[in-house]
Design an enzyme around this catalytic site. Structure first.
Site, PDB file in Angstrom:
ATOM      1  N   ASP A  96      10.723  52.960 -21.210  1.00  0.00           N
ATOM      2  CA  ASP A  96      11.697  53.757 -21.944  1.00  0.00           C
ATOM      3  C   ASP A  96      11.458  55.248 -21.637  1.00  0.00           C
ATOM      4  O   ASP A  96      10.320  55.732 -21.724  1.00  0.00           O
ATOM      5  CB  ASP A  96      11.487  53.470 -23.441  1.00  0.00           C
ATOM      6  CG  ASP A  96      12.590  54.006 -24.320  1.00  0.00           C
ATOM      7  OD1 ASP A  96      13.711  54.195 -23.823  1.00  0.00           O
ATOM      8  OD2 ASP A  96      12.321  54.215 -25.530  1.00  0.00           O
ATOM      9  N   HIS A  97      12.497  55.965 -21.273  1.00  0.00           N
ATOM     10  CA  HIS A  97      12.397  57.411 -21.013  1.00  0.00           C
ATOM     11  C   HIS A  97      11.330  57.805 -19.993  1.00  0.00           C
ATOM     12  O   HIS A  97      10.543  58.736 -20.240  1.00  0.00           O
ATOM     13  CB  HIS A  97      12.175  58.196 -22.315  1.00  0.00           C
ATOM     14  CG  HIS A  97      13.334  58.123 -23.255  1.00  0.00           C
ATOM     15  ND1 HIS A  97      14.493  58.830 -23.074  1.00  0.00           N
ATOM     16  CD2 HIS A  97      13.520  57.385 -24.386  1.00  0.00           C
ATOM     17  CE1 HIS A  97      15.348  58.544 -24.039  1.00  0.00           C
ATOM     18  NE2 HIS A  97      14.781  57.659 -24.854  1.00  0.00           N
ATOM     19  N   ILE A 272      16.267  50.353 -30.311  1.00  0.00           N
ATOM     20  CA  ILE A 272      15.855  50.481 -31.713  1.00  0.00           C
ATOM     21  C   ILE A 272      14.338  50.632 -31.800  1.00  0.00           C
ATOM     22  O   ILE A 272      13.599  49.747 -31.373  1.00  0.00           O
ATOM     23  CB  ILE A 272      16.313  49.244 -32.527  1.00  0.00           C
ATOM     24  CG1 ILE A 272      17.845  49.157 -32.512  1.00  0.00           C
ATOM     25  CG2 ILE A 272      15.786  49.318 -33.961  1.00  0.00           C
ATOM     26  CD1 ILE A 272      18.395  47.812 -32.939  1.00  0.00           C
TER      27      ILE A 272
END
Ligand code: G3H
Ligand code: 13P
Ligand code: ZN
Length: 326
Positions: A96-97, A272
Protein backbone atom coordinates in the site's frame (compact mmCIF):
# COMPACT_ATOMS: atom_id res chain seq x y z
CA UNK A 1 17.45 -8.51 2.25
CA UNK A 2 16.32 -12.13 2.52
CA UNK A 3 15.77 -14.78 -0.16
CA UNK A 4 13.78 -14.02 -3.26
CA UNK A 5 10.47 -15.82 -3.57
CA UNK A 6 7.67 -15.62 -6.09
CA UNK A 7 4.20 -15.04 -4.65
CA UNK A 8 2.79 -18.10 -6.41
CA UNK A 9 5.02 -20.24 -4.16
CA UNK A 10 3.16 -18.77 -1.19
CA UNK A 11 -0.27 -19.61 -2.61
CA UNK A 12 -1.04 -15.97 -3.37
CA UNK A 13 -2.52 -14.53 -6.57
CA UNK A 14 -2.17 -11.17 -8.27
CA UNK A 15 -5.20 -8.90 -8.59
CA UNK A 16 -5.89 -9.33 -12.32
CA UNK A 17 -8.65 -11.94 -12.18
CA UNK A 18 -10.17 -10.49 -9.03
CA UNK A 19 -10.58 -7.12 -10.74
CA UNK A 20 -11.84 -8.56 -13.99
CA UNK A 21 -14.74 -10.20 -12.14
CA UNK A 22 -15.39 -7.25 -9.84
CA UNK A 23 -15.54 -4.62 -12.59
CA UNK A 24 -18.51 -6.21 -14.30
CA UNK A 25 -19.94 -7.69 -11.12
CA UNK A 26 -21.08 -4.57 -9.29
CA UNK A 27 -18.94 -5.12 -6.22
CA UNK A 28 -15.51 -4.13 -4.91
CA UNK A 29 -12.68 -6.28 -3.59
CA UNK A 30 -11.88 -5.37 0.01
CA UNK A 31 -8.30 -4.31 0.74
CA UNK A 32 -7.69 -4.52 4.47
CA UNK A 33 -4.47 -3.20 6.00
CA UNK A 34 -2.75 -5.30 8.62
CA UNK A 35 0.26 -5.00 10.91
CA UNK A 36 -0.10 -7.91 13.28
CA UNK A 37 -1.28 -11.47 13.79
CA UNK A 38 -4.72 -10.77 15.22
CA UNK A 39 -5.67 -8.43 12.38
CA UNK A 40 -4.62 -10.98 9.78
CA UNK A 41 -6.43 -13.83 11.55
CA UNK A 42 -9.59 -11.72 11.63
CA UNK A 43 -9.33 -10.82 7.93
CA UNK A 44 -8.86 -14.44 6.91
CA UNK A 45 -11.62 -15.72 9.18
CA UNK A 46 -14.14 -13.12 8.05
CA UNK A 47 -13.32 -13.40 4.34
CA UNK A 48 -13.30 -17.20 4.39
CA UNK A 49 -16.61 -17.28 6.26
CA UNK A 50 -18.20 -14.83 3.81
CA UNK A 51 -16.46 -16.38 0.82
CA UNK A 52 -14.97 -13.06 -0.27
CA UNK A 53 -11.84 -12.54 -2.35
CA UNK A 54 -9.45 -10.35 -0.40
CA UNK A 55 -6.40 -8.14 -0.72
CA UNK A 56 -4.29 -8.05 2.43
CA UNK A 57 -2.19 -4.94 2.30
CA UNK A 58 0.76 -3.47 4.13
CA UNK A 59 2.03 0.08 4.13
CA UNK A 60 5.71 1.02 4.30
CA UNK A 61 5.15 1.71 8.00
CA UNK A 62 3.57 -1.70 8.52
CA UNK A 63 6.49 -3.33 6.73
CA UNK A 64 8.94 -1.57 9.02
CA UNK A 65 6.83 -2.55 12.03
CA UNK A 66 6.32 -6.21 11.20
CA UNK A 67 9.47 -7.05 9.17
CA UNK A 68 9.26 -7.93 5.48
CA UNK A 69 10.28 -11.58 5.92
CA UNK A 70 7.77 -12.03 8.73
CA UNK A 71 5.07 -10.58 6.46
CA UNK A 72 5.88 -13.08 3.73
CA UNK A 73 5.32 -16.00 6.06
CA UNK A 74 2.26 -14.40 7.62
CA UNK A 75 0.74 -14.13 4.14
CA UNK A 76 1.61 -17.74 3.42
CA UNK A 77 0.03 -18.67 6.75
CA UNK A 78 -3.07 -16.69 5.81
CA UNK A 79 -3.52 -18.76 2.66
CA UNK A 80 -2.97 -22.01 4.56
CA UNK A 81 -5.36 -20.97 7.30
CA UNK A 82 -8.08 -20.21 4.74
CA UNK A 83 -7.52 -23.59 3.04
CA UNK A 84 -7.69 -25.39 6.39
CA UNK A 85 -11.03 -23.67 6.93
CA UNK A 86 -12.15 -25.33 3.69
CA UNK A 87 -12.12 -22.03 1.80
CA UNK A 88 -10.67 -21.41 -1.65
CA UNK A 89 -10.81 -17.59 -1.52
CA UNK A 90 -8.15 -15.86 -3.62
CA UNK A 91 -5.73 -13.79 -1.50
CA UNK A 92 -3.38 -11.07 -2.78
CA UNK A 93 -0.56 -9.54 -0.77
CA UNK A 94 -0.31 -5.88 -1.76
CA UNK A 95 2.07 -3.04 -0.95
CA UNK A 96 0.00 0.00 0.00
CA UNK A 97 1.39 3.45 -0.95
CA UNK A 98 4.79 2.35 -2.19
CA UNK A 99 6.88 5.51 -2.50
CA UNK A 100 9.89 4.33 -4.52
CA UNK A 101 10.92 1.88 -7.22
CA UNK A 102 13.32 0.22 -4.75
CA UNK A 103 10.57 -0.45 -2.20
CA UNK A 104 8.29 -1.93 -4.87
CA UNK A 105 11.12 -4.10 -6.20
CA UNK A 106 11.96 -5.35 -2.73
CA UNK A 107 8.33 -6.29 -2.11
CA UNK A 108 8.09 -8.12 -5.45
CA UNK A 109 11.23 -10.05 -4.50
CA UNK A 110 9.89 -10.96 -1.10
CA UNK A 111 6.60 -12.45 -2.33
CA UNK A 112 4.11 -9.62 -2.81
CA UNK A 113 1.66 -10.28 -5.62
CA UNK A 114 0.65 -6.65 -6.13
CA UNK A 115 2.22 -3.26 -5.45
CA UNK A 116 1.05 0.32 -5.41
CA UNK A 117 3.42 3.00 -6.60
CA UNK A 118 2.04 6.26 -5.28
CA UNK A 119 3.49 9.06 -7.38
CA UNK A 120 0.38 11.17 -6.96
CA UNK A 121 2.28 13.99 -5.24
CA UNK A 122 4.78 14.25 -8.13
CA UNK A 123 4.42 16.42 -11.23
CA UNK A 124 2.41 14.46 -13.84
CA UNK A 125 5.31 13.43 -16.11
CA UNK A 126 7.39 12.27 -13.13
CA UNK A 127 4.46 10.23 -11.84
CA UNK A 128 4.16 8.63 -15.29
CA UNK A 129 7.89 7.83 -15.48
CA UNK A 130 8.12 6.34 -11.99
CA UNK A 131 4.93 4.33 -12.40
CA UNK A 132 6.06 3.05 -15.81
CA UNK A 133 9.37 1.88 -14.32
CA UNK A 134 7.60 -0.04 -11.55
CA UNK A 135 5.14 -1.58 -14.02
CA UNK A 136 7.96 -2.83 -16.27
CA UNK A 137 9.69 -4.52 -13.35
CA UNK A 138 6.54 -5.86 -11.68
CA UNK A 139 4.95 -7.21 -14.86
CA UNK A 140 8.11 -9.16 -15.63
CA UNK A 141 7.25 -11.07 -12.43
CA UNK A 142 3.51 -11.17 -13.14
CA UNK A 143 2.89 -8.79 -10.24
CA UNK A 144 0.06 -6.29 -10.73
CA UNK A 145 0.49 -2.55 -10.15
CA UNK A 146 -1.78 0.19 -8.80
CA UNK A 147 -1.02 3.79 -9.67
CA UNK A 148 -2.59 7.00 -8.40
CA UNK A 149 -3.73 10.28 -9.90
CA UNK A 150 -4.97 13.09 -7.69
CA UNK A 151 -3.98 13.65 -4.07
CA UNK A 152 -6.16 12.73 -1.12
CA UNK A 153 -6.37 15.43 1.52
CA UNK A 154 -4.11 14.67 4.46
CA UNK A 155 -5.50 14.45 7.95
CA UNK A 156 -3.31 17.38 8.89
CA UNK A 157 -4.92 19.58 6.25
CA UNK A 158 -8.10 19.72 8.33
CA UNK A 159 -10.11 20.45 5.23
CA UNK A 160 -12.20 18.55 2.75
CA UNK A 161 -10.07 17.86 -0.33
CA UNK A 162 -9.42 21.03 -2.29
CA UNK A 163 -10.69 21.03 -5.87
CA UNK A 164 -7.13 21.11 -7.15
CA UNK A 165 -6.38 17.78 -5.47
CA UNK A 166 -9.21 15.85 -7.12
CA UNK A 167 -8.25 13.56 -9.98
CA UNK A 168 -8.38 15.34 -13.32
CA UNK A 169 -10.43 13.00 -15.56
CA UNK A 170 -8.72 14.36 -18.67
CA UNK A 171 -5.43 12.81 -17.47
CA UNK A 172 -6.54 9.25 -16.77
CA UNK A 173 -6.56 7.82 -20.27
CA UNK A 174 -3.08 9.08 -21.06
CA UNK A 175 -1.77 7.90 -17.67
CA UNK A 176 -3.17 4.39 -18.03
CA UNK A 177 -1.89 4.09 -21.58
CA UNK A 178 1.62 5.42 -20.85
CA UNK A 179 2.20 3.53 -17.61
CA UNK A 180 0.49 0.18 -18.24
CA UNK A 181 -0.92 0.08 -14.69
CA UNK A 182 -3.50 -2.57 -13.80
CA UNK A 183 -5.62 -0.31 -11.60
CA UNK A 184 -5.87 3.36 -10.78
CA UNK A 185 -6.53 5.05 -7.44
CA UNK A 186 -8.43 8.31 -7.79
CA UNK A 187 -9.28 11.19 -5.51
CA UNK A 188 -13.00 12.02 -5.29
CA UNK A 189 -13.29 13.47 -1.81
CA UNK A 190 -12.15 10.73 0.56
CA UNK A 191 -9.11 11.13 2.80
CA UNK A 192 -7.04 8.93 5.07
CA UNK A 193 -7.55 8.54 8.80
CA UNK A 194 -10.41 9.06 11.24
CA UNK A 195 -11.07 12.77 10.64
CA UNK A 196 -12.17 12.93 7.03
CA UNK A 197 -14.50 15.90 7.13
CA UNK A 198 -14.62 19.00 9.31
CA UNK A 199 -18.29 19.40 10.03
CA UNK A 200 -20.00 22.29 11.77
CA UNK A 201 -22.89 21.63 14.17
CA UNK A 202 -25.78 19.98 12.27
CA UNK A 203 -23.82 19.65 9.03
CA UNK A 204 -23.94 16.40 7.02
CA UNK A 205 -21.00 14.65 5.41
CA UNK A 206 -20.71 16.03 1.84
CA UNK A 207 -21.25 13.51 -0.97
CA UNK A 208 -18.25 12.08 -2.77
CA UNK A 209 -17.61 13.51 -6.26
CA UNK A 210 -19.46 10.84 -8.21
CA UNK A 211 -19.41 13.17 -11.21
CA UNK A 212 -15.62 12.79 -11.37
CA UNK A 213 -15.90 9.02 -11.00
CA UNK A 214 -18.42 8.88 -13.85
CA UNK A 215 -16.23 11.03 -16.06
CA UNK A 216 -13.24 8.77 -15.35
CA UNK A 217 -15.35 5.70 -16.06
CA UNK A 218 -16.47 7.18 -19.39
CA UNK A 219 -12.88 7.81 -20.46
CA UNK A 220 -11.50 4.40 -19.46
CA UNK A 221 -14.51 2.07 -19.54
CA UNK A 222 -14.07 -1.19 -17.67
CA UNK A 223 -10.78 -0.11 -16.10
CA UNK A 224 -10.41 -1.01 -12.38
CA UNK A 225 -10.68 2.05 -10.15
CA UNK A 226 -9.47 2.10 -6.52
CA UNK A 227 -10.86 4.11 -3.64
CA UNK A 228 -8.53 4.96 -0.76
CA UNK A 229 -9.56 6.53 2.53
CA UNK A 230 -12.79 4.56 2.53
CA UNK A 231 -13.37 3.90 6.22
CA UNK A 232 -16.77 4.88 7.53
CA UNK A 233 -15.32 5.74 10.95
CA UNK A 234 -17.92 3.62 12.72
CA UNK A 235 -19.50 5.87 15.35
CA UNK A 236 -20.23 3.00 17.74
CA UNK A 237 -16.45 2.56 18.11
CA UNK A 238 -15.78 6.27 18.45
CA UNK A 239 -18.35 6.37 21.28
CA UNK A 240 -16.79 3.38 23.05
CA UNK A 241 -13.31 4.89 22.73
CA UNK A 242 -14.50 8.18 24.20
CA UNK A 243 -16.48 6.39 26.93
CA UNK A 244 -13.43 4.43 28.07
CA UNK A 245 -10.86 7.18 28.34
CA UNK A 246 -10.11 8.01 24.72
CA UNK A 247 -10.51 11.35 23.01
CA UNK A 248 -11.66 11.24 19.42
CA UNK A 249 -14.15 14.07 19.16
CA UNK A 250 -15.21 14.94 15.63
CA UNK A 251 -14.03 11.66 14.09
CA UNK A 252 -16.13 11.07 10.97
CA UNK A 253 -15.90 9.03 7.78
CA UNK A 254 -17.59 8.09 4.51
CA UNK A 255 -21.21 6.90 4.91
CA UNK A 256 -21.77 3.27 3.94
CA UNK A 257 -24.39 4.10 1.28
CA UNK A 258 -21.83 6.14 -0.64
CA UNK A 259 -19.32 3.31 -0.56
CA UNK A 260 -21.99 0.86 -1.72
CA UNK A 261 -22.76 3.16 -4.63
CA UNK A 262 -19.05 3.40 -5.51
CA UNK A 263 -18.63 -0.39 -5.24
CA UNK A 264 -21.54 -0.92 -7.61
CA UNK A 265 -19.79 1.20 -10.26
CA UNK A 266 -16.21 1.24 -11.62
CA UNK A 267 -14.64 1.12 -8.16
CA UNK A 268 -13.37 -2.41 -7.75
CA UNK A 269 -10.98 -2.06 -4.80
CA UNK A 270 -11.84 -0.31 -1.55
CA UNK A 271 -9.15 0.36 1.07
CA UNK A 272 -10.05 0.09 4.74
CA UNK A 273 -7.62 0.59 7.58
CA UNK A 274 -8.96 3.12 10.08
CA UNK A 275 -12.20 1.24 10.85
CA UNK A 276 -10.16 -1.81 11.86
CA UNK A 277 -7.95 0.32 14.07
CA UNK A 278 -11.00 1.84 15.74
CA UNK A 279 -12.58 -1.58 16.36
CA UNK A 280 -9.41 -2.86 18.02
CA UNK A 281 -8.91 0.27 20.12
CA UNK A 282 -12.56 0.39 21.23
CA UNK A 283 -12.58 -3.23 22.34
CA UNK A 284 -9.20 -3.10 24.05
CA UNK A 285 -10.17 0.06 25.94
CA UNK A 286 -13.49 -1.44 26.98
CA UNK A 287 -11.89 -4.68 28.10
CA UNK A 288 -9.12 -2.95 30.04
CA UNK A 289 -11.58 -0.69 31.84
CA UNK A 290 -13.85 -3.57 32.79
CA UNK A 291 -11.09 -6.03 33.69
CA UNK A 292 -8.39 -4.05 35.50
CA UNK A 293 -6.73 -7.19 36.89
CA UNK A 294 -6.34 -8.93 33.54
CA UNK A 295 -2.89 -8.96 31.98
CA UNK A 296 -3.03 -11.71 29.37
CA UNK A 297 -2.83 -10.11 25.88
CA UNK A 298 -4.82 -13.04 24.48
CA UNK A 299 -7.80 -11.86 26.50
CA UNK A 300 -7.97 -8.28 25.29
CA UNK A 301 -6.59 -8.92 21.80
CA UNK A 302 -8.97 -11.85 21.53
CA UNK A 303 -11.90 -9.50 22.17
CA UNK A 304 -10.54 -7.10 19.57
CA UNK A 305 -10.11 -9.91 17.04
CA UNK A 306 -13.68 -11.08 17.57
CA UNK A 307 -14.99 -7.59 16.87
CA UNK A 308 -12.79 -7.23 13.77
CA UNK A 309 -14.26 -10.43 12.34
CA UNK A 310 -17.77 -8.99 12.74
CA UNK A 311 -16.75 -5.66 11.21
CA UNK A 312 -15.13 -7.26 8.16
CA UNK A 313 -18.05 -9.62 7.56
CA UNK A 314 -20.38 -6.63 7.66
CA UNK A 315 -18.20 -4.72 5.16
CA UNK A 316 -18.07 -7.66 2.76
CA UNK A 317 -21.78 -8.43 3.00
CA UNK A 318 -23.37 -5.01 3.19
CA UNK A 319 -20.93 -2.38 1.95
CA UNK A 320 -18.62 -3.85 -0.70
CA UNK A 321 -20.84 -6.65 -1.88
CA UNK A 322 -17.86 -9.02 -2.14
CA UNK A 323 -19.41 -11.77 0.00
CA UNK A 324 -20.03 -14.91 -2.03
CA UNK A 325 -17.87 -13.69 -4.93
CA UNK A 326 -14.78 -15.85 -4.32
O1 G3H B 1 -3.12 4.79 3.69
C1 G3H B 1 -2.51 4.57 4.72
C2 G3H B 1 -2.84 3.38 5.55
O2 G3H B 1 -3.93 3.64 6.38
C3 G3H B 1 -1.62 2.91 6.29
O3 G3H B 1 -1.30 3.75 7.33
O4 G3H B 1 1.11 4.32 7.02
O5 G3H B 1 0.02 4.42 9.30
O6 G3H B 1 0.48 2.22 8.19
P1 G3H B 1 0.17 3.68 7.99
P1 13P C 1 -8.81 4.74 5.80
O1 13P C 1 -7.90 5.56 6.66
O2 13P C 1 -10.05 5.50 5.46
O3 13P C 1 -9.10 3.42 6.41
O4 13P C 1 -8.05 4.49 4.41
C1 13P C 1 -7.12 3.45 4.29
C2 13P C 1 -6.34 3.51 3.03
O5 13P C 1 -6.66 4.20 2.08
C3 13P C 1 -5.13 2.67 2.96
O6 13P C 1 -4.43 2.88 1.77
ZN1 ZN D 1 -4.50 4.86 1.02
Amino acid sequence: MGDTVHYSELGLVNTRDMFKKAVGGGYAIPAYNFNNLEQLQAIVTACAETSSPVIIQVSKGARNYANETMLRYMAMGAVKMAREMGSKIPISLHLDHGDSFELCKSCVESGFSSVMIDGSHLPYEENVALTRKVVEYAHAHDVTVEGELGVLAGIEDEVVAEHSTYTKPEEVEDFVKKTGVDSLAISIGTSHGAYKFKLKEGEEVPPLRFDILEDVQRRIPGFPIVLHGASSVVQEYVKLINQYGGKMDGAVGVPEEQLRKAAASAVCKINIDSDGRLAVTAKVREFMANNPGEFDPRKYLGEARKELVQLIKHKNEVVLGSAGKA
